[in-house]
Enzyme design. Structure first.
Site, PDB file in Angstrom:
ATOM      1  N   SER A 243      39.618  43.762  35.559  1.00 36.45           N
ATOM      2  CA  SER A 243      39.861  42.353  35.289  1.00 36.45           C
ATOM      3  C   SER A 243      40.161  42.115  33.801  1.00 36.45           C
ATOM      4  O   SER A 243      41.082  42.705  33.243  1.00 36.45           O
ATOM      5  CB  SER A 243      38.660  41.536  35.787  1.00 36.45           C
ATOM      6  OG  SER A 243      38.941  40.168  35.831  1.00 36.45           O
TER       7      SER A 243
ATOM      8  N   ASP B 126      42.030  39.962  46.405  1.00 37.79           N
ATOM      9  CA  ASP B 126      41.386  39.449  45.189  1.00 37.79           C
ATOM     10  C   ASP B 126      41.745  37.972  45.028  1.00 37.79           C
ATOM     11  O   ASP B 126      42.919  37.623  44.941  1.00 37.79           O
ATOM     12  CB  ASP B 126      41.870  40.254  43.984  1.00 37.79           C
ATOM     13  CG  ASP B 126      41.069  39.978  42.720  1.00 37.79           C
ATOM     14  OD1 ASP B 126      40.509  38.875  42.602  1.00 37.79           O
ATOM     15  OD2 ASP B 126      41.017  40.869  41.862  1.00 37.79           O
TER      16      ASP B 126
ATOM     17  N   HIS C  23      37.689  40.915  44.480  1.00 36.63           N
ATOM     18  CA  HIS C  23      37.695  41.123  43.033  1.00 36.63           C
ATOM     19  C   HIS C  23      36.667  42.151  42.587  1.00 36.63           C
ATOM     20  O   HIS C  23      36.968  43.022  41.771  1.00 36.63           O
ATOM     21  CB  HIS C  23      37.436  39.785  42.316  1.00 36.63           C
ATOM     22  CG  HIS C  23      37.667  39.853  40.839  1.00 36.63           C
ATOM     23  ND1 HIS C  23      38.893  40.131  40.292  1.00 36.63           N
ATOM     24  CD2 HIS C  23      36.807  39.697  39.789  1.00 36.63           C
ATOM     25  CE1 HIS C  23      38.796  40.135  38.973  1.00 36.63           C
ATOM     26  NE2 HIS C  23      37.554  39.880  38.643  1.00 36.63           N
TER      27      HIS C  23
END
Length: 260
Positions: free
Chosen positions: A81, A210, A238
């Site tokens: 991320s 995600d 995610h």
């Protein structure tokens, strides 16, 4: 028999080294070296957010760790991320120490424009209402981009941790901390160069369900910034390292086979 590799795992916004606990165990059981890093004011790093005044302060623990490695040692650098920004800066500073950089549903910036452009694109394409109870701080005024953020429990439950077991959600809710976004720093030119950052092989792992880093954004980065390889984990949300640790670990092991 697998060659022993050294994996360096870098968390995303609001998280810490703790979010890799399942993956660390699985990789170590296979005989590999694993280092999970707490960035500034993250995880159990002792600094407070107000002590982290720049992106350099935030990534300092990662930079110090890579700098401490023996000159001949090379690592597989994995960023999740927002951790994609952190590993990109490490690639720029230590290209000779990184075998391959793995972006896990992560910001994968180009070297032709500032990394902050990608973060602004995320905020511009994300409806405010979809952030639910996340808290954003605007120290530069509401007319400017946010300066820090922390996930809210409802957002974690319904979006970030949607595919995770309840105990991992509860762990996350207990341990998340606010993260600075450092957009002023990340909007500067020439933070990343073709000669250094661009010389390190990049692999992107797509998480197809995600809801934080949406598939459209992932595909845009892949199409525009051309990693050497793309892996997909279907039906992964995610926090794939928590919800699908075995499949995720095998995916990065499969990547590692090509880099020795």
């Amino acid at each position: 028999m697998e060659a022993v590799q050294h994996f360096v795992l870098v968390h995303g916004a609001c998280h810490g080294a703790w979010c890799w606990y399942k993956v660390v165990s699985l990789l170590k059981l296979r005989g590999h070296r694993v280092s999970a890093i707490d960035l500034g004011a993250s995880g159990i790093n002792p600094k407070r957010l107000d002590e982290i005044v720049s992106i350099s302060d935030y990534v300092q623990p990662l930079m110090e760790f890579i700098d401490s490695l023996n000159q001949e040692e090379k690592v597989i650098l994995v960023g999740h991320s927002y951790g994609g920004i952190s590993i990109s800066l490490a690639m720029e500073k230590f290209p000779e120490k990184i075998l391959v950089a793995v972006f896990v549903s992560a910001y994968m910036p180009p070297y032709k424009s500032p990394p902050g452009t990608l973060i602004l694109e995320y905020f511009n394409s994300t409806p405010v209402e979809s952030l639910l109870d996340c808290q954003l701080t605007f120290n530069q005024g509401l007319e400017n981009p946010p300066t820090s953020a922390i996930f809210g429990p409802e957002y974690m439950k319904t979006t970030a941790y949607k595919h995770c077991q309840l105990e991992d959600l509860e762990l996350g809710k207990t341990l998340v901390r606010p993260t600075g976004l450092f957009l002023e720093d990340l909007s500067k030119e020439s933070l990343l160069t073709k000669e250094k950052y661009g010389s390190v092989d990049r692999v992107f792992i797509m998480c197809e369900e995600d809801e934080v880093m949406k598939e459209d954004l992932q595909r845009m980065m892949i199409q525009n910034y051309q990693p050497k390889e793309v892996k997909k984990i279907s039906e992964a949300g995610h926090m794939v390292m928590l919800s699908r640790p075995r499949e995720f670990s095998q995916t990065i092991l499969d990547i590692a086979v090509n880099y020795k």
